[in-house]
Design a protein around this motif. Sequence first.
Motif, PDB file in Angstrom:
ATOM      1  N   GLU A  10      15.895  43.951  61.470  1.00 21.77           N
ATOM      2  CA  GLU A  10      17.166  44.707  60.894  1.00 21.77           C
ATOM      3  C   GLU A  10      17.970  43.909  60.154  1.00 21.77           C
ATOM      4  O   GLU A  10      17.956  42.330  60.389  1.00 21.77           O
ATOM      5  N   THR A  20      21.277  51.085  64.685  1.00 24.18           N
ATOM      6  CA  THR A  20      20.291  50.004  64.486  1.00 24.18           C
ATOM      7  C   THR A  20      19.045  50.630  65.048  1.00 24.18           C
ATOM      8  O   THR A  20      17.848  50.601  64.430  1.00 24.18           O
ATOM      9  N   MET A  21      19.071  51.240  66.252  1.00 27.79           N
ATOM     10  CA  MET A  21      17.671  51.627  67.043  1.00 27.79           C
ATOM     11  C   MET A  21      17.317  52.893  66.074  1.00 27.79           C
ATOM     12  O   MET A  21      16.252  53.060  66.005  1.00 27.79           O
ATOM     13  N   GLN A  72      23.224  51.816  68.545  1.00 24.90           N
ATOM     14  CA  GLN A  72      22.308  53.130  68.464  1.00 24.90           C
ATOM     15  C   GLN A  72      22.031  53.504  66.983  1.00 24.90           C
ATOM     16  O   GLN A  72      20.851  53.868  66.846  1.00 24.90           O
ATOM     17  N   CYS A 129       5.808  48.808  73.031  1.00 25.63           N
ATOM     18  CA  CYS A 129       6.971  48.348  72.255  1.00 25.63           C
ATOM     19  C   CYS A 129       7.288  47.070  73.209  1.00 25.63           C
ATOM     20  O   CYS A 129       7.344  47.148  74.369  1.00 25.63           O
ATOM     21  N   ARG A 132      16.054  44.490  72.679  1.00 27.71           N
ATOM     22  CA  ARG A 132      15.753  45.685  73.440  1.00 27.71           C
ATOM     23  C   ARG A 132      14.978  46.609  72.091  1.00 27.71           C
ATOM     24  O   ARG A 132      14.997  46.257  71.122  1.00 27.71           O
ATOM     25  N   CYS A 133      14.309  47.391  72.670  1.00 26.00           N
ATOM     26  CA  CYS A 133      13.415  48.435  72.034  1.00 26.00           C
ATOM     27  C   CYS A 133      13.911  49.657  71.698  1.00 26.00           C
ATOM     28  O   CYS A 133      14.578  50.140  72.752  1.00 26.00           O
ATOM     29  N   PRO A 134      14.106  50.375  70.636  1.00 28.37           N
ATOM     30  CA  PRO A 134      14.457  51.763  70.461  1.00 28.37           C
ATOM     31  C   PRO A 134      13.171  52.484  71.005  1.00 28.37           C
ATOM     32  O   PRO A 134      12.104  51.991  71.446  1.00 28.37           O
ATOM     33  N   ILE A 175       9.889  44.118  68.325  1.00 24.39           N
ATOM     34  CA  ILE A 175      11.261  44.072  67.968  1.00 24.39           C
ATOM     35  C   ILE A 175      11.646  42.802  67.954  1.00 24.39           C
ATOM     36  O   ILE A 175      11.599  42.276  68.837  1.00 24.39           O
ATOM     37  N   GLN A 222      13.713  53.147  64.357  1.00 26.77           N
ATOM     38  CA  GLN A 222      12.769  54.264  64.570  1.00 26.77           C
ATOM     39  C   GLN A 222      12.186  54.904  63.467  1.00 26.77           C
ATOM     40  O   GLN A 222      11.131  55.423  63.270  1.00 26.77           O
TER      41      GLN A 222
END
Length: 186
Positions: A8, A78-79, A76, A110, A102-104, A98, A83
Amino acid sequence: MYIAGVDEAGRGPLIGSVVAAAVILDPDNPIQGLNDSKKLTAKKREQLLIEIQQKALAWSIAEATHVEIDQLNILQATMLAMQRAVAGLKQTPDLVRIDGNRCPALAVACEAVIGGDALHAEISAASILAKVTRDRQMQEMDKDYPQYGFAKHNGYPTKAHIAAIQQYGVLAEHRRSYKPIKLVLG
């Protein structure tokens, strides 16, 4: 096995969307010079963006708006952008890598890779697509609001950006949940 890289751009700025990109590279058609987008010049990122879009098996760019950021919070949002980027791929990946810790929630396997944009070419490619897209958005916004200096600071909370907000006010695209904006709005 299809591996998608995801990264991102735009979590820190005070204005605009957070942009995510997902890329599945073609192992038979490698791209030279991929790296963490922050370690490349703007000119090199622009050149690589074209090559990535031409050579990748699949790529997708998505975003979460400033409104979604304010509603959800930046993590959230960004997740959500990630997605959307994965969902936009024309090829379903077997694994998604990613950049980060952390992964979405995804329908495929993932793994989060801290510093992944410097470790995996597919994440490097995604970081370039996300950053160039986000920077282009700020260039466009600069045309509409040159007094804010978006072309120089890309919306980050620099002294110049804060001073412009104090002098000219908060724009509709500013993230109202961010502290510097809250302070100006009182």
